[in-house]
Enzyme design. Structure first.
Site, PDB file in Angstrom:
ATOM      1  N   ASP B  91       0.867  -1.178   0.000  1.00 55.16           N
ATOM      2  CA  ASP B  91       0.000   0.000   0.000  1.00 55.16           C
ATOM      3  C   ASP B  91       0.908   1.233   0.000  1.00 55.16           C
ATOM      4  OD1 ASP B  91       0.976   0.241   2.533  1.00 55.16           O
ATOM      5  OD2 ASP B  91      -0.950   0.220   3.538  1.00 55.16           O
ATOM      6  N   GLY B  94      -0.430   5.940   2.781  1.00 55.32           N
ATOM      7  CA  GLY B  94      -1.386   7.026   2.997  1.00 55.32           C
ATOM      8  C   GLY B  94      -2.406   6.705   4.077  1.00 55.32           C
ATOM      9  N   ASP B 273      -8.324  -7.235  -0.138  1.00 57.77           N
ATOM     10  CA  ASP B 273      -7.454  -7.493   1.008  1.00 57.77           C
ATOM     11  C   ASP B 273      -8.231  -7.100   2.238  1.00 57.77           C
ATOM     12  OD1 ASP B 273      -6.970  -4.435   0.737  1.00 57.77           O
ATOM     13  OD2 ASP B 273      -6.022  -4.959   2.638  1.00 57.77           O
ATOM     14  N   CYS B 311     -12.875 -29.503   5.838  1.00 57.30           N
ATOM     15  CA  CYS B 311     -11.824 -28.518   5.538  1.00 57.30           C
ATOM     16  C   CYS B 311     -10.463 -29.207   5.608  1.00 57.30           C
ATOM     17  CB  CYS B 311     -11.897 -27.364   6.535  1.00 57.30           C
ATOM     18  SG  CYS B 311     -10.527 -26.182   6.354  1.00 57.30           S
ATOM     19  N   CYS B 313      -7.477 -27.553   5.794  1.00 61.40           N
ATOM     20  CA  CYS B 313      -6.456 -26.598   6.231  1.00 61.40           C
ATOM     21  C   CYS B 313      -5.559 -27.244   7.289  1.00 61.40           C
ATOM     22  CB  CYS B 313      -7.114 -25.329   6.775  1.00 61.40           C
ATOM     23  SG  CYS B 313      -7.572 -25.426   8.510  1.00 61.40           S
ATOM     24  N   CYS B 316      -7.558 -27.895  10.565  1.00 59.93           N
ATOM     25  CA  CYS B 316      -8.629 -28.901  10.512  1.00 59.93           C
ATOM     26  C   CYS B 316      -8.111 -30.298  10.200  1.00 59.93           C
ATOM     27  CB  CYS B 316      -9.686 -28.490   9.492  1.00 59.93           C
ATOM     28  SG  CYS B 316     -10.631 -27.040  10.025  1.00 59.93           S
ATOM     29  N   HIS B 342      -6.490 -21.336   9.602  1.00 62.24           N
ATOM     30  CA  HIS B 342      -7.806 -21.769   9.104  1.00 62.24           C
ATOM     31  C   HIS B 342      -8.505 -20.634   8.358  1.00 62.24           C
ATOM     32  CE1 HIS B 342     -11.767 -23.622   8.849  1.00 62.24           C
ATOM     33  NE2 HIS B 342     -12.225 -22.430   9.192  1.00 62.24           N
TER      34      HIS B 342
END
Lengths: 382, 382
Positions: B91, B94, B273, B311, B313, B316, B342
């Site tokens: 970014d 700012g 984002d 899931c 991940c 999980c 997760h």
């Protein structure tokens, strides 16, 4: 019963295997300390597998207080709870009861104290400790003992050790009973006795003889690295290991620095545990073969090299000292995690190197080389 | 110049690819927020690779203040610094300058403010922001803008947006100059312009037209999710995307919940984002296809199921709600880390599902299904 097989010896140093129901442990071994069923520093059991951990150690007192051993039993025991497939050793809670909690009263059956979490009044003695550890379902349960201060007087230590001996009989009887119950998590749970006696040779030796009579699957030396000098500690180890069964593993509780471990292996110790690698890691102190570094130091600000050149740990494989220093300074949890991973890798791989040196009959020269390259660090049980 | 290729459309929703010098980004995409060159919650770049992250976002202001962009340049730029091989968006600083720092003075060339770390006086404007981002060597640099409050009056917003337009020209000129220098980290660094205008349709549209004239490789909509309602936000997106170049990606900054993302994709947004998944994870709030769960709740105390059934991940795959709840209650960092992993997995895989639905021309029904199963959550740019 677990089988302890000595593969090699070099002087009093032993290279052995300890077969348990949860896997065979190659010794000498360092057990990684996951107090509340997790290594501090966001280290997962998956990480543990990746850094060469053989045995995970959890704390009975902490898990009893939170989340509770009954809950953990209902979820299949601590190994299932934390998803760790290898062996787990649980301490007895004694050390924490006497150091962390605010003690109300010691009597023959145990100790009344207040929980450090919520102040709740709790009673714990040998019977309670065995019941909790049975609920946790660890591979190895430790006897409930009192660890007197290294500065305690002879009279106090004598009385305390006598009680610890009586407690050991209670532990053995209760665990034998629990291991016969149908719904026990690990019906092959092993009990290790603990030698105490502060720095009084005769009390230590007499106690070692007495607990050896129980013919337990393993023995520990407790009450060291609690304030005495390194020389006093090494002396006690030398005295005591002579009187513990030679056909059983010996565990030196709460020790220590890499140099402490080398000295203790030389004196016949098989098992170690210590919070140093994780605690130091959380403070940005990392181990190398040339001694410890403090990654907070300005000198590492633009240092693009890994913590230790040639190290294959998850931190050194990808990240620079400069990046990790930045994370530590910015209070990013990842900084702590990478340091802890490196340090545990260092300890576990040091043990691997020790085993290799014993396998190759060159432990003495390996120890000399390591001792010369590493600078001395502070002791303490933690 | 990066190439943006639309592969499919469904209404205004776009399934596209954005080719950059650091890899091709499949859009719509969620960028994972690593403010200080690390995802909060002890998440490493290795973890990022394992949870399906395509683009990592870092904050110019934070990295300028600590450890310093010159240092990062000397270590090869932020991608090399944090060992992340894929694209990085930075970014402009700012947003943080106007929200975190204590502002001393705004003038045509930029802003004088005090660092939130050490109070040091810093000047940052479009030229400084480009120099810092060039030092960081990100794939995509964002224009330096002011993000006025959604409650700011028309007069203030008009003047602010006019200055943001003038700043954009300065940014473009400075980055063009920097990209020609021999020792620039990434000489193909891209500049995205940012649309502002609070919730005034005509200011927003007029600004979109003006910044489109610069023919930049991408455009963002800023200043949303800062206090306005979801309906106001969706309305602004609808208005603005009409006037931004159709052959360029559009990035909705700082948004948002899974439902916000579904609504914004429908309105033509490609890049997102948001700190929600990591921030919520650190507080034990985890996403599922049926809405968010608070793992601190007592109901999960003995729950042996994973956060979300099915899931894959890292959390999980191995750990139960009961274990993660215990870690959170015991303040073990691992608890936060597992929740963050997760949640980031959830967001990255939600985007994958969105792309798949667009590929298969069934985004409308996918969106309807997800919207019905998930409960509404709070907004905010964070």
């Amino acid at each position: 019963m677990a089988r302890y097989t000595v593969l090699k010896t070099e002087g009093r140093a032993r290279r052995a295997e300890f077969e348990t129901v949860h896997g065979t442990i190659q010794t000498p071994v360092f057990m990684n300390v996951g107090t509340a069923a997790a290594i501090k520093g966001a280290v997962s059991t998956e990480d543990l597998e990746n850094i060469g951990c053989q045995v995970q150690l959890s704390n009975t007192y902490h898990l009893h207080v939170r989340p509770g051993d009954e809950l953990i039993k209902s979820l299949g025991g601590v190994r299932s709870f934390m998803s760790w497939k290898g062996p787990v050793l649980t301490d007895s809670g004694g050390f924490q009861v006497f150091s962390l909690a605010s003690i109300r009263k010691i009597k023959e059956e145990g100790v009344t104290f207040n929980s450090h979490v919520d102040g709740r009044r709790i009673f714990m003695g040998p019977v309670e400790s065995m019941r909790i550890q049975s609920n946790l379902g660890s591979t190895i349960a430790m006897a409930f003992d009192e660890c007197p201060s290294s500065r305690a007087g002879r009279e106090y230590v004598e009385a305390s050790v006598a009680r610890t001996t009586r407690w050991l009989y209670r532990c053995r009887d209760e665990l034998s009973r629990l291991n016969l119950l149908e719904d026990t998590v690990n019906r092959e749970q092993l009990l290790f006795g603990i030698n105490q006696g502060a720095i009084f040779d005769d009390i230590r030796i007499d106690h070692a003889k007495r607990i050896s009579e129980l013919d337990l699957p393993g023995y520990a030396i407790g009450g060291l690295a609690v304030g005495e000098t390194h020389e006093e500690m090494y002396h006690v180890i030398e005295q005591v290991t002579e009187y513990l069964p030679k056909d059983r593993p010996t565990y030196l509780m709460g020790v220590g620095t890499p140099l402490n471990i080398l000295e203790a292996v030389e004196r016949g110790i098989d098992f170690f545990d210590c919070v140093y690698p994780s605690r130091n890691g959380r403070h940005g102190h990392v181990y190398t073969k040339k001694g410890k570094l403090n990654l907070f130091n300005k000198q590492f600000e633009a240092d693009s090299s890994p913590i230790e050149e040639g190290c294959s740990c998850p931190a050194c494989r990808r990240y620079s000292r400069a990046y990790i220093r930045h994370l530590l300074k910015a209070k990013e949890m990842l900084g702590m995690r990478l340091c802890v991973l490196h340090n545990l890798w260092f300890y576990n791989h040091l043990m691997g190197d020790i085993r290799k040196a014993l396998d190759e009959n060159c432990f003495a020269s390996f120890k000399k080389e390591m001792t010369e390259s590493m600078s001395e660090e502070a002791g303490g049980r933690g």
